[in-house]
Design a protein around this motif. Structure first.
Motif, PDB file in Angstrom:
ATOM      1  N   SER A 119       0.972  -1.276   0.025  1.00 19.28           N
ATOM      2  CA  SER A 119       0.126  -0.149   0.068  1.00 19.28           C
ATOM      3  C   SER A 119       1.090   1.271   0.150  1.00 19.28           C
ATOM      4  O   SER A 119       2.009   1.419   0.802  1.00 19.28           O
ATOM      5  CB  SER A 119      -0.860   0.127   1.075  1.00 19.28           C
ATOM      6  OG  SER A 119      -1.944   1.124   1.200  1.00 19.28           O
ATOM      7  N   ASN A 120       0.653   1.994  -0.734  1.00 15.59           N
ATOM      8  CA  ASN A 120       1.334   3.339  -0.891  1.00 15.59           C
ATOM      9  C   ASN A 120       2.730   3.224  -1.255  1.00 15.59           C
ATOM     10  O   ASN A 120       3.494   3.951  -0.569  1.00 15.59           O
ATOM     11  CB  ASN A 120       0.845   4.525   0.099  1.00 15.59           C
ATOM     12  CG  ASN A 120      -0.377   5.103   0.224  1.00 15.59           C
ATOM     13  OD1 ASN A 120      -0.925   5.290  -0.889  1.00 15.59           O
ATOM     14  ND2 ASN A 120      -0.938   5.132   1.424  1.00 15.59           N
ATOM     15  N   SER A 121       2.982   2.385  -2.154  1.00 21.79           N
ATOM     16  CA  SER A 121       4.479   1.871  -2.387  1.00 21.79           C
ATOM     17  C   SER A 121       4.684   1.271  -3.634  1.00 21.79           C
ATOM     18  O   SER A 121       3.762   0.698  -4.450  1.00 21.79           O
ATOM     19  CB  SER A 121       4.971   0.905  -1.259  1.00 21.79           C
ATOM     20  OG  SER A 121       6.063   0.362  -1.582  1.00 21.79           O
ATOM     21  N   ALA A 122       5.927   1.411  -3.727  1.00 25.53           N
ATOM     22  CA  ALA A 122       6.285   0.924  -5.315  1.00 25.53           C
ATOM     23  C   ALA A 122       7.024  -0.555  -5.172  1.00 25.53           C
ATOM     24  O   ALA A 122       7.217  -1.217  -6.094  1.00 25.53           O
ATOM     25  CB  ALA A 122       7.349   1.796  -5.987  1.00 25.53           C
ATOM     26  N   GLU A 123       6.836  -1.064  -4.029  1.00 30.09           N
ATOM     27  CA  GLU A 123       7.505  -2.441  -3.752  1.00 30.09           C
ATOM     28  C   GLU A 123       6.580  -3.510  -4.152  1.00 30.09           C
ATOM     29  O   GLU A 123       5.565  -3.650  -3.721  1.00 30.09           O
ATOM     30  CB  GLU A 123       7.501  -2.633  -2.071  1.00 30.09           C
ATOM     31  CG  GLU A 123       8.386  -3.844  -1.674  1.00 30.09           C
ATOM     32  CD  GLU A 123       8.621  -3.860  -0.083  1.00 30.09           C
ATOM     33  OE1 GLU A 123       8.516  -5.067   0.190  1.00 30.09           O
ATOM     34  OE2 GLU A 123       8.588  -3.047   0.531  1.00 30.09           O
ATOM     35  N   LEU A 124       6.943  -4.112  -5.084  1.00 23.94           N
ATOM     36  CA  LEU A 124       6.316  -5.522  -5.398  1.00 23.94           C
ATOM     37  C   LEU A 124       6.100  -6.384  -4.469  1.00 23.94           C
ATOM     38  O   LEU A 124       7.039  -6.818  -3.707  1.00 23.94           O
ATOM     39  CB  LEU A 124       7.003  -6.168  -6.591  1.00 23.94           C
ATOM     40  CG  LEU A 124       6.948  -5.460  -7.851  1.00 23.94           C
ATOM     41  CD1 LEU A 124       8.126  -5.970  -8.757  1.00 23.94           C
ATOM     42  CD2 LEU A 124       5.604  -5.643  -8.574  1.00 23.94           C
ATOM     43  N   THR A 125       4.776  -6.881  -4.222  1.00 23.28           N
ATOM     44  CA  THR A 125       4.489  -8.088  -3.452  1.00 23.28           C
ATOM     45  C   THR A 125       5.125  -9.380  -3.942  1.00 23.28           C
ATOM     46  O   THR A 125       5.221  -9.661  -5.174  1.00 23.28           O
ATOM     47  CB  THR A 125       3.053  -8.113  -3.017  1.00 23.28           C
ATOM     48  OG1 THR A 125       2.418  -8.394  -4.033  1.00 23.28           O
ATOM     49  CG2 THR A 125       2.534  -6.930  -2.331  1.00 23.28           C
ATOM     50  N   GLU A 126       5.203 -10.213  -2.947  1.00 22.05           N
ATOM     51  CA  GLU A 126       5.897 -11.618  -3.312  1.00 22.05           C
ATOM     52  C   GLU A 126       4.859 -12.433  -4.299  1.00 22.05           C
ATOM     53  O   GLU A 126       5.506 -13.099  -5.229  1.00 22.05           O
ATOM     54  CB  GLU A 126       6.106 -12.323  -2.275  1.00 22.05           C
ATOM     55  CG  GLU A 126       6.818 -13.838  -2.728  1.00 22.05           C
ATOM     56  CD  GLU A 126       7.279 -14.458  -1.206  1.00 22.05           C
ATOM     57  OE1 GLU A 126       7.187 -15.682  -1.210  1.00 22.05           O
ATOM     58  OE2 GLU A 126       7.767 -13.965  -0.193  1.00 22.05           O
ATOM     59  N   ASP A 127       3.594 -12.229  -4.210  1.00 22.04           N
ATOM     60  CA  ASP A 127       2.686 -12.788  -5.330  1.00 22.04           C
ATOM     61  C   ASP A 127       2.724 -12.323  -6.599  1.00 22.04           C
ATOM     62  O   ASP A 127       2.216 -12.919  -7.702  1.00 22.04           O
ATOM     63  CB  ASP A 127       1.092 -13.003  -4.553  1.00 22.04           C
ATOM     64  CG  ASP A 127       0.697 -11.691  -4.512  1.00 22.04           C
ATOM     65  OD1 ASP A 127       1.457 -10.617  -4.306  1.00 22.04           O
ATOM     66  OD2 ASP A 127      -0.615 -11.419  -4.538  1.00 22.04           O
ATOM     67  N   SER A 128       3.336 -11.398  -6.910  1.00 20.31           N
ATOM     68  CA  SER A 128       3.494 -10.963  -8.227  1.00 20.31           C
ATOM     69  C   SER A 128       4.440 -11.663  -9.081  1.00 20.31           C
ATOM     70  O   SER A 128       4.446 -11.603 -10.315  1.00 20.31           O
ATOM     71  CB  SER A 128       4.212  -9.162  -8.141  1.00 20.31           C
ATOM     72  OG  SER A 128       3.195  -8.437  -7.414  1.00 20.31           O
ATOM     73  N   GLN A 129       5.302 -12.506  -8.586  1.00 20.09           N
ATOM     74  CA  GLN A 129       6.287 -13.205  -9.210  1.00 20.09           C
ATOM     75  C   GLN A 129       5.742 -14.039 -10.206  1.00 20.09           C
ATOM     76  O   GLN A 129       6.341 -14.316 -11.346  1.00 20.09           O
ATOM     77  CB  GLN A 129       7.173 -13.866  -8.251  1.00 20.09           C
ATOM     78  CG  GLN A 129       8.146 -12.789  -7.359  1.00 20.09           C
ATOM     79  CD  GLN A 129       9.145 -13.427  -6.429  1.00 20.09           C
ATOM     80  OE1 GLN A 129       9.455 -14.822  -6.906  1.00 20.09           O
ATOM     81  NE2 GLN A 129       9.442 -12.945  -5.471  1.00 20.09           N
TER      82      GLN A 129
END
Length: 118
Positions: free
Chosen positions: A14-24
């Motif tokens: 949320s409110n971040s450009a950090e990809l979540t692990e499930d995006s892989q």
């Protein structure tokens, strides 16, 4: 050319450009597609909903597009074949009139800009 594909399953904190692990999972699928079609030049675009300041959302979407490009290039995709673009809230897929619609507007898309001979 120039048609967009929504990359389902690309998510950020949320409110971040950090990809979540499930995006892989989706990102690995895209890597495979790009490696099979090395002549493609692809726009990676990130979009937000209309909640918050327009300038903040524009910056966040640019950072998110860059984050996806960084992930792809860290997996041997050529940076010159990727064009990151942030559109903020300027190109909603659906009206921002419900939480469900706002969620659809928070997305990452890819578009084929060019097919080069290799």
């Amino acid at each position: 050319l120039n048609s967009s594909l929504v990359l389902k399953g690309i998510n950020f904190a949320s409110n971040s450009a950090e990809l979540t692990e499930d995006s892989q999972v989706e990102l690995q699928r895209i890597i495979g597609m790009i490696k099979q079609n090395e002549g493609l030049v692809i726009e990676i675009s990130a979009h937000t909903d209309d909640v918050g300041d327009a300038a903040y959302n524009m910056n966040l979407s640019k950072q998110r597009a860059e984050s996806v490009v960084t992930y792809l290039t860290s997996h041997d995709i050529k940076k010159e074949s990727l064009v990151p673009v942030g559109y903020g809230m300027t190109r909603p897929a659906v009206p921002n009139d419900s939480d469900e619609h706002r969620a659809k507007n928070r997305r990452v898309e890819m578009s084929i800009l060019k097919i080069k001979e290799i």
